[in-house]
Design a protein around this motif. Structure first.
Motif, short mmCIF file in Angstrom:
data_model
loop_
_atom_site.label_atom_id
_atom_site.label_comp_id
_atom_site.label_asym_id
_atom_site.label_seq_id
_atom_site.Cartn_x
_atom_site.Cartn_y
_atom_site.Cartn_z
N LYS A 11 -58.43 -186.92 38.40
CA LYS A 11 -57.72 -185.86 39.10
C LYS A 11 -58.64 -184.71 39.51
CE LYS A 11 -53.39 -186.81 36.75
NZ LYS A 11 -52.41 -186.33 35.78
N GLN A 12 -59.85 -184.67 39.00
CA GLN A 12 -60.77 -183.59 39.31
C GLN A 12 -61.48 -183.84 40.63
OE1 GLN A 12 -63.16 -183.38 35.75
NE2 GLN A 12 -62.05 -181.56 35.08
N CYS A 13 -61.76 -182.79 41.30
CA CYS A 13 -62.48 -182.82 42.57
C CYS A 13 -63.98 -182.98 42.31
CB CYS A 13 -62.17 -181.51 43.30
SG CYS A 13 -63.16 -181.23 44.75
N PRO A 14 -64.69 -183.76 43.11
CA PRO A 14 -66.14 -183.87 42.94
C PRO A 14 -66.85 -182.52 43.01
CG PRO A 14 -65.35 -185.53 44.47
CD PRO A 14 -64.19 -184.63 44.17
N LEU A 15 -66.30 -181.61 43.78
CA LEU A 15 -66.90 -180.28 43.87
C LEU A 15 -66.86 -179.57 42.52
CD1 LEU A 15 -68.24 -178.26 45.73
CD2 LEU A 15 -65.99 -177.45 46.40
N GLU A 16 -65.80 -179.81 41.74
CA GLU A 16 -65.72 -179.22 40.41
C GLU A 16 -66.85 -179.72 39.52
OE1 GLU A 16 -61.83 -179.08 38.45
OE2 GLU A 16 -60.95 -179.54 40.41
N PHE A 17 -67.16 -181.02 39.61
CA PHE A 17 -68.26 -181.57 38.84
C PHE A 17 -69.58 -180.94 39.28
CE2 PHE A 17 -65.23 -184.98 38.04
CZ PHE A 17 -65.46 -185.25 36.71
N LYS A 20 -69.82 -177.31 38.08
CA LYS A 20 -70.03 -177.28 36.63
C LYS A 20 -71.48 -177.64 36.28
CE LYS A 20 -68.22 -178.87 32.25
NZ LYS A 20 -67.28 -179.70 31.55
N ALA A 21 -72.06 -178.58 37.01
CA ALA A 21 -73.43 -179.01 36.73
C ALA A 21 -74.45 -177.90 36.97
CB ALA A 21 -73.79 -180.23 37.59
N ILE A 22 -74.17 -177.01 37.92
CA ILE A 22 -75.14 -175.95 38.23
C ILE A 22 -74.66 -174.57 37.79
CG2 ILE A 22 -76.24 -177.22 40.10
CD1 ILE A 22 -74.64 -175.46 42.06
N SER A 23 -73.50 -174.51 37.13
CA SER A 23 -73.03 -173.20 36.68
C SER A 23 -73.86 -172.74 35.50
CB SER A 23 -71.54 -173.25 36.31
OG SER A 23 -71.34 -174.07 35.19
N GLY A 24 -74.10 -171.50 35.44
CA GLY A 24 -74.97 -170.91 34.44
C GLY A 24 -75.93 -169.99 35.16
N LYS A 25 -76.18 -168.86 34.57
CA LYS A 25 -76.96 -167.82 35.25
C LYS A 25 -78.34 -168.29 35.71
CE LYS A 25 -78.31 -163.03 34.75
NZ LYS A 25 -78.20 -161.83 33.93
N TRP A 26 -78.97 -169.20 34.97
CA TRP A 26 -80.36 -169.52 35.26
C TRP A 26 -80.58 -170.92 35.83
CZ3 TRP A 26 -82.50 -165.10 35.37
CH2 TRP A 26 -82.10 -164.10 34.50
N LYS A 27 -79.57 -171.74 35.96
CA LYS A 27 -79.79 -173.12 36.39
C LYS A 27 -80.33 -173.22 37.81
CE LYS A 27 -76.59 -175.36 33.24
NZ LYS A 27 -75.34 -176.09 33.10
N ILE A 28 -79.79 -172.46 38.72
CA ILE A 28 -80.28 -172.54 40.10
C ILE A 28 -81.72 -172.03 40.20
CG2 ILE A 28 -79.96 -171.64 42.45
CD1 ILE A 28 -76.93 -172.03 41.98
N PRO A 29 -82.07 -170.88 39.59
CA PRO A 29 -83.49 -170.49 39.63
C PRO A 29 -84.41 -171.50 38.97
CG PRO A 29 -82.12 -168.62 38.99
CD PRO A 29 -81.23 -169.82 39.02
N ILE A 30 -83.96 -172.16 37.90
CA ILE A 30 -84.78 -173.18 37.24
C ILE A 30 -85.02 -174.35 38.19
CG2 ILE A 30 -84.75 -174.94 35.43
CD1 ILE A 30 -83.23 -172.84 33.67
N ILE A 31 -83.96 -174.82 38.82
CA ILE A 31 -84.09 -175.94 39.75
C ILE A 31 -85.00 -175.56 40.91
CG2 ILE A 31 -82.82 -177.37 41.42
CD1 ILE A 31 -80.45 -177.22 39.34
N TRP A 32 -84.81 -174.35 41.43
CA TRP A 32 -85.62 -173.89 42.56
C TRP A 32 -87.09 -173.84 42.19
CZ3 TRP A 32 -84.41 -174.27 47.30
CH2 TRP A 32 -85.16 -173.62 48.28
N GLN A 33 -87.39 -173.41 40.97
CA GLN A 33 -88.79 -173.37 40.53
C GLN A 33 -89.39 -174.77 40.40
OE1 GLN A 33 -90.27 -171.01 37.47
NE2 GLN A 33 -89.75 -169.14 38.56
N MET A 34 -88.58 -175.75 40.06
CA MET A 34 -89.08 -177.11 39.86
C MET A 34 -89.18 -177.90 41.15
SD MET A 34 -87.71 -178.73 36.32
CE MET A 34 -86.04 -178.16 36.38
N HIS A 35 -88.70 -177.36 42.26
CA HIS A 35 -88.68 -178.19 43.47
C HIS A 35 -90.07 -178.55 43.98
CE1 HIS A 35 -89.24 -174.61 46.05
NE2 HIS A 35 -89.43 -175.44 47.04
N LEU A 36 -91.09 -177.84 43.54
CA LEU A 36 -92.46 -178.17 43.95
C LEU A 36 -93.22 -178.98 42.91
CD1 LEU A 36 -93.50 -174.82 45.66
CD2 LEU A 36 -92.81 -176.96 46.75
N GLY A 37 -92.59 -179.21 41.76
CA GLY A 37 -93.26 -180.01 40.74
C GLY A 37 -92.82 -179.62 39.34
N GLU A 38 -93.37 -180.35 38.37
CA GLU A 38 -92.98 -180.13 36.99
C GLU A 38 -93.41 -178.75 36.50
OE1 GLU A 38 -96.80 -181.87 37.47
OE2 GLU A 38 -94.95 -182.97 37.75
#
Length: 117
Positions: A11-17, A20-38
């Motif tokens: 019943k859940q929308c894929p957008l909700e998943f 939820k996967a990227i919710s959190g104050k630091w997840k997006i900055p963490i992902i953005w920092q890793m986009h060029l490498g480990e």
């Protein structure tokens, strides 16, 4: 998983998943920092202002559980750990890039000169 749990997931929308996967104050900055490498944890601490080590570790753990990143531990002295984006996490980089471009349209000084359509 119980049948009731499957019914809830269906019943859940894929957008909700996704949110939820990227919710959190630091997840997006963490992902953005890793986009060029480990990255090592100390690199995140230097590159993301005001992030606490404990919170960083929690966010990294949640992203590993979601399958966005992987952790590689090296058998060295001193011990070394590196985090990198999985293929799923790499797919998120394009989405974040598009969101970044869209966000530019919301900046007040850009609204006069940038068409919204």
């Amino acid at each position: 998983m119980k049948t009731k749990d499957y019914e809830l997931i269906e019943k859940q929308c894929p957008l909700e998943f996704a949110v939820k996967a990227i919710s959190g104050k630091w997840k997006i900055p963490i992902i953005w920092q890793m986009h060029l490498g480990e990255k090592r944890p100390s690199e995140f601490l230097r590159g993301i202002a005001k992030v606490d080590r404990r919170v960083l570790n929690q966010q990294l753990k949640e992203m590993m559980e979601t399958g966005l990143i992987t952790k590689e531990s090296f058998n060295e002295l001193p011990p070394r750990v590196e985090y990198s984006l999985t293929e799923l996490g790499q797919g998120l980089v394009k989405v974040l890039w598009d969101l970044n471009e869209w966000g530019k349209l919301l900046i007040p000084e850009n609204k006069e000169s940038t068409p919204l359509i």
